[in-house]
Enzyme design. Structure first.
Site, PDB file in Angstrom:
ATOM      1  N   GLY A 223      -7.538  -0.733   7.112  1.00 47.88           N
ATOM      2  CA  GLY A 223      -7.529  -2.194   7.035  1.00 47.88           C
ATOM      3  C   GLY A 223      -6.182  -2.715   6.597  1.00 47.88           C
TER       4      GLY A 223
ATOM      5  CD  GLU B 122      -3.713  -3.948   9.243  1.00 50.78           C
ATOM      6  OE1 GLU B 122      -3.510  -2.730   9.034  1.00 50.78           O
ATOM      7  OE2 GLU B 122      -2.852  -4.810   9.011  1.00 50.78           O
TER       8      GLU B 122
ATOM      9  CD  GLU C  44      -4.330   1.016   7.835  1.00 48.23           C
ATOM     10  OE1 GLU C  44      -5.364   1.563   7.403  1.00 48.23           O
ATOM     11  OE2 GLU C  44      -3.763   0.088   7.249  1.00 48.23           O
TER      12      GLU C  44
ATOM     13  CD  GLU D 155      -4.726  14.148   4.196  1.00 50.11           C
ATOM     14  OE1 GLU D 155      -5.744  14.834   4.451  1.00 50.11           O
ATOM     15  OE2 GLU D 155      -3.769  14.539   3.524  1.00 50.11           O
TER      16      GLU D 155
END
Length: 177
Positions: free
Chosen positions: A74, A90, A94, A146
């Site tokens: 997020g 987002e 990500e 990660e």
């Protein structure tokens, strides 16, 4: 030392006057030109992404605040985006996952204070849920060092570094476990 964002602004951004004074807890007002600046919370999003095996996608934070702790994908909603569009962007940045805006469902919100660059940024964190196929491949990018898929029974609230995320994960688990 915690500083309220309005403490930083000493001059009116409209006319440059030093007569830029605290008007109330959310604003400064310029006595010279009449401009009022409001410091309202920024909209932020976070996603509970579940695969078809019932696993939750969690990220390890790559940056401060709370670097190396768990997080949900997020971030901040950009100008001209609605919350769903910001959430989808987002997630893509990500995790690399492609989610359509109509596939994210709003759950709840939590007010928060996000410490950044020595300043407390007030946010309104909007939490969403979305589902992906178990074959979906997520790849860490942007703020995520990660990514890991965890069965819900292996999600521990105390491993999440940000207060509002911990509260949200607690609420989510209480309802879904």
């Amino acid at each position: 030392m915690q500083r309220h964002p309005l403490e930083i602004f000493k001059f009116c951004p409209n006319c440059g006057s030093e007569d830029f004074e605290i008007h109330n807890a959310l604003s400064r007002h310029c006595a010279k030109c009449g401009f009022t600046y409001y410091q309202n919370p920024r909209a932020s999003t976070a996603a509970f992404i579940l695969n078809s095996k019932g696993e939750l996608l969690v990220a390890c934070r790559a940056k401060e605040p709370a670097k190396d702790t768990l997080d949900l994908p997020g971030g901040f909603v950009d100008n001209y985006e609605n919350a769903e569009q910001g959430m989808v962007r987002e997630i893509k940045e990500e995790t690399g996952l492609e989610i359509a805006p109509e596939e994210v469902r709003y759950l709840f919100s939590i007010p928060n204070v996000y410490r950044y660059s020595g300043m407390d940024i007030h946010t309104l964190d909007l939490f969403f849920i979305c589902h992906v196929d178990e074959k979906a491949v997520a790849k860490a990018g942007d703020d995520a060092a990660e990514l890991t898929w965890l069965p819900l029974r292996e999600v521990y609230v105390e491993r999440f570094g940000l207060r509002s995320i911990r509260e949200a994960v607690h609420r989510f688990l209480a309802k879904n476990c």
